[in-house]
Structures are given as C-alpha cells and as structure tokens.
Design a protein around this motif. Structure first.
Motif, PDB file in Angstrom:
ATOM      1  N   SER A   6       0.822  -1.204   0.000  1.00 39.09           N
ATOM      2  CA  SER A   6       0.000   0.000   0.000  1.00 39.09           C
ATOM      3  C   SER A   6       0.861   1.262   0.000  1.00 39.09           C
ATOM      4  N   THR A   7       0.183   2.397  -0.045  1.00 35.97           N
ATOM      5  CA  THR A   7       0.840   3.705  -0.040  1.00 35.97           C
ATOM      6  C   THR A   7       0.185   4.572   1.021  1.00 35.97           C
ATOM      7  N   PHE A   8       1.005   5.260   1.800  1.00 38.06           N
ATOM      8  CA  PHE A   8       0.537   6.133   2.871  1.00 38.06           C
ATOM      9  C   PHE A   8       1.259   7.463   2.743  1.00 38.06           C
ATOM     10  N   VAL A   9       0.527   8.559   2.789  1.00 36.09           N
ATOM     11  CA  VAL A   9       1.130   9.889   2.739  1.00 36.09           C
ATOM     12  C   VAL A   9       1.011  10.505   4.121  1.00 36.09           C
ATOM     13  N   ASN A  10       2.170  10.883   4.696  1.00 40.97           N
ATOM     14  CA  ASN A  10       2.210  11.454   6.032  1.00 40.97           C
ATOM     15  C   ASN A  10       2.931  12.794   6.016  1.00 40.97           C
ATOM     16  N   LYS A  11       2.555  13.627   6.975  1.00 48.75           N
ATOM     17  CA  LYS A  11       3.151  14.954   7.110  1.00 48.75           C
ATOM     18  C   LYS A  11       4.563  14.839   7.671  1.00 48.75           C
ATOM     19  N   VAL A  12       5.450  15.689   7.176  1.00 50.09           N
ATOM     20  CA  VAL A  12       6.814  15.789   7.695  1.00 50.09           C
ATOM     21  C   VAL A  12       6.899  17.110   8.451  1.00 50.09           C
ATOM     22  N   ASP A  13       7.324  17.070   9.706  1.00 46.38           N
ATOM     23  CA  ASP A  13       7.419  18.326  10.458  1.00 46.38           C
ATOM     24  C   ASP A  13       8.741  19.035  10.169  1.00 46.38           C
ATOM     25  N   ARG A  14       8.913  20.212  10.733  1.00 47.50           N
ATOM     26  CA  ARG A  14      10.102  21.031  10.451  1.00 47.50           C
ATOM     27  C   ARG A  14      11.409  20.382  10.880  1.00 47.50           C
ATOM     28  N   LYS A  15      11.341  19.450  11.817  1.00 48.25           N
ATOM     29  CA  LYS A  15      12.542  18.755  12.275  1.00 48.25           C
ATOM     30  C   LYS A  15      12.855  17.524  11.429  1.00 48.25           C
ATOM     31  N   GLY A  16      11.994  17.231  10.441  1.00 49.01           N
ATOM     32  CA  GLY A  16      12.211  16.051   9.605  1.00 49.01           C
ATOM     33  C   GLY A  16      11.586  14.799  10.171  1.00 49.01           C
ATOM     34  N   ARG A  17      10.704  14.947  11.170  1.00 48.95           N
ATOM     35  CA  ARG A  17      10.036  13.780  11.746  1.00 48.95           C
ATOM     36  C   ARG A  17       8.812  13.427  10.915  1.00 48.95           C
ATOM     37  N   VAL A  18       8.620  12.127  10.731  1.00 48.45           N
ATOM     38  CA  VAL A  18       7.468  11.622   9.983  1.00 48.45           C
ATOM     39  C   VAL A  18       7.017  10.315  10.624  1.00 48.45           C
ATOM     40  N   SER A  19       5.715  10.090  10.625  1.00 50.60           N
ATOM     41  CA  SER A  19       5.177   8.846  11.171  1.00 50.60           C
ATOM     42  C   SER A  19       5.389   7.707  10.180  1.00 50.60           C
ATOM     43  N   VAL A  20       5.954   6.617  10.665  1.00 49.55           N
ATOM     44  CA  VAL A  20       6.060   5.401   9.867  1.00 49.55           C
ATOM     45  C   VAL A  20       4.666   4.772   9.901  1.00 49.55           C
ATOM     46  N   PRO A  21       4.090   4.420   8.752  1.00 50.23           N
ATOM     47  CA  PRO A  21       2.742   3.854   8.751  1.00 50.23           C
ATOM     48  C   PRO A  21       2.629   2.660   9.709  1.00 50.23           C
ATOM     49  N   ALA A  22       1.503   2.602  10.415  1.00 48.30           N
ATOM     50  CA  ALA A  22       1.290   1.529  11.396  1.00 48.30           C
ATOM     51  C   ALA A  22       1.465   0.133  10.798  1.00 48.30           C
ATOM     52  N   PRO A  23       0.957  -0.140   9.576  1.00 45.99           N
ATOM     53  CA  PRO A  23       1.193  -1.487   9.026  1.00 45.99           C
ATOM     54  C   PRO A  23       2.677  -1.788   8.788  1.00 45.99           C
ATOM     55  N   PHE A  24       3.462  -0.776   8.471  1.00 50.19           N
ATOM     56  CA  PHE A  24       4.902  -0.985   8.278  1.00 50.19           C
ATOM     57  C   PHE A  24       5.556  -1.283   9.626  1.00 50.19           C
ATOM     58  N   ARG A  25       5.169  -0.521  10.663  1.00 47.68           N
ATOM     59  CA  ARG A  25       5.716  -0.786  11.999  1.00 47.68           C
ATOM     60  C   ARG A  25       5.344  -2.189  12.464  1.00 47.68           C
ATOM     61  N   ALA A  26       4.106  -2.595  12.194  1.00 50.60           N
ATOM     62  CA  ALA A  26       3.666  -3.937  12.598  1.00 50.60           C
ATOM     63  C   ALA A  26       4.476  -5.012  11.880  1.00 50.60           C
ATOM     64  N   ALA A  27       4.766  -4.796  10.599  1.00 56.89           N
ATOM     65  CA  ALA A  27       5.543  -5.766   9.827  1.00 56.89           C
ATOM     66  C   ALA A  27       6.959  -5.912  10.382  1.00 56.89           C
ATOM     67  N   LEU A  28       7.465  -4.869  11.023  1.00 58.23           N
ATOM     68  CA  LEU A  28       8.831  -4.876  11.547  1.00 58.23           C
ATOM     69  C   LEU A  28       8.896  -5.107  13.059  1.00 58.23           C
ATOM     70  N   SER A  29       7.764  -5.381  13.679  1.00 58.65           N
ATOM     71  CA  SER A  29       7.712  -5.434  15.140  1.00 58.65           C
ATOM     72  C   SER A  29       8.587  -6.517  15.763  1.00 58.65           C
ATOM     73  N   ASN A  30       8.906  -7.578  15.011  1.00 62.59           N
ATOM     74  CA  ASN A  30       9.725  -8.673  15.562  1.00 62.59           C
ATOM     75  C   ASN A  30      11.219  -8.411  15.453  1.00 62.59           C
ATOM     76  N   GLN A  31      11.607  -7.358  14.764  1.00 62.00           N
ATOM     77  CA  GLN A  31      13.028  -7.127  14.503  1.00 62.00           C
ATOM     78  C   GLN A  31      13.676  -6.259  15.572  1.00 62.00           C
ATOM     79  N   MET A  32      14.934  -6.503  15.764  1.00 61.64           N
ATOM     80  CA  MET A  32      15.743  -5.682  16.664  1.00 61.64           C
ATOM     81  C   MET A  32      16.906  -5.129  15.867  1.00 61.64           C
ATOM     82  N   PRO A  33      17.251  -3.895  15.988  1.00 64.59           N
ATOM     83  CA  PRO A  33      16.546  -2.903  16.800  1.00 64.59           C
ATOM     84  C   PRO A  33      15.223  -2.510  16.149  1.00 64.59           C
ATOM     85  N   GLN A  34      14.310  -1.992  16.964  1.00 61.77           N
ATOM     86  CA  GLN A  34      13.017  -1.539  16.463  1.00 61.77           C
ATOM     87  C   GLN A  34      13.226  -0.273  15.634  1.00 61.77           C
TER      88      GLN A  34
END
Length: 154
Positions: A6-34
C-alpha cells in the motif's frame, strides 16, 4: 521477513520527523533494533527503506554475488551501506529522516511511504505520482510476466 504493501502519505514536520505507517511498523515489530533502515535510492529521487533483516540479506547477497573488493561490490557497498541510516521510531511511531536523505528525495512537507514487497520507498508525493504514471505506461507497453514460485518450506 517483513512485507510492505500500500501507499501512505504522512506529514513531515520542520525537524524532519514523519510517522512510519502503522502497518509498516507492525511488519517490523519482531526485529531488533526496532525501527527502519533508509538510504538514498541510486535509481530514483526517492528513499529506499527496509528492515534490518533485509539489509543483512542484501549484505550476504552482495558478498556472494561479487568478488571481494571488486569494483561492483565496492560500488554497491558504497551506495547502500555507507549511506544507510538505522532509525528508531519514537513512542508515537515517528522517525527523524536525516536532512541529506530528505534533500535527495526533495521531500519537504509530505512523504509517501510506498510498499514494494520486501522493501519500501519514501517519495515526495507529486514525484511518486509521475513515477507511477511512467511505470504504468511501461507495464502496459511491455506487459511483464512473472512465474509464481512456491515458497520454500524450512
């Protein structure tokens, strides 16, 4: 191994922070480092992204595919590993994209996370739209074929 769709468009703040889409975080939840691994694409004005497991698989593959210290191995290692950033997400699921990574993809206010199966890319949304239109035209013209393979049982 993680699977990104899928494709997700998220806002980037002035510091360069952006939310990683929840499904992407879930797909990586078993990996270390998080978190995620990102590096500038050497084929497009985009950011390549993956989990640590894919980066390890890539390292194994480049070692197996090329002679040690060959120009090809050196080029790939330089373009991928020396430019990679391991980014941990904060409690809200955000990462801070480094300035040089944002500049490579011309990302300022929004970032489009694009699932590519075992990897993902991050694009400036208008650039993604143009890229997708070109890919659709090429696919319609070339009609690529793929043979489905049965996954190996381990």
């Amino acid at each position: 191994m993680a699977l990104f769709v899928s494709t997700f468009v998220n806002k980037v703040d002035r510091k360069g922070r952006v939310s990683v889409p929840a499904p992407f975080r879930a797909a990586l939840s078993n990996q270390m480092p998080q978190g995620i691994v990102v590096f500038p694409s050497f084929t497009a004005a985009a950011i390549e992204g993956c989990g640590n497991d894919f980066l390890e698989q890539l390292a194994t593959s480049t070692t197996a595919a090329f002679d040690l210290f060959s120009p090809e191995q050196d080029d790939l290692n330089t373009l991928i590993f020396s430019s990679s950033h391991q980014l941990a997400w904060d409690p809200e699921g955000r990462v801070m994209l480094p300035e040089e990574i944002l500049a490579h993809a011309n990302i300022t206010e929004q970032a489009a996370f694009v699932g590519k199966g075992r990897t993902f890319q991050i694009w400036e949304p208008q650039a993604l739209k143009s890229h997708t239109e070109e890919a659709r035209k090429r696919a319609l013209q070339n009609r690529p074929q793929i043979a489905l393979r049965t996954p190996e049982v381990k």
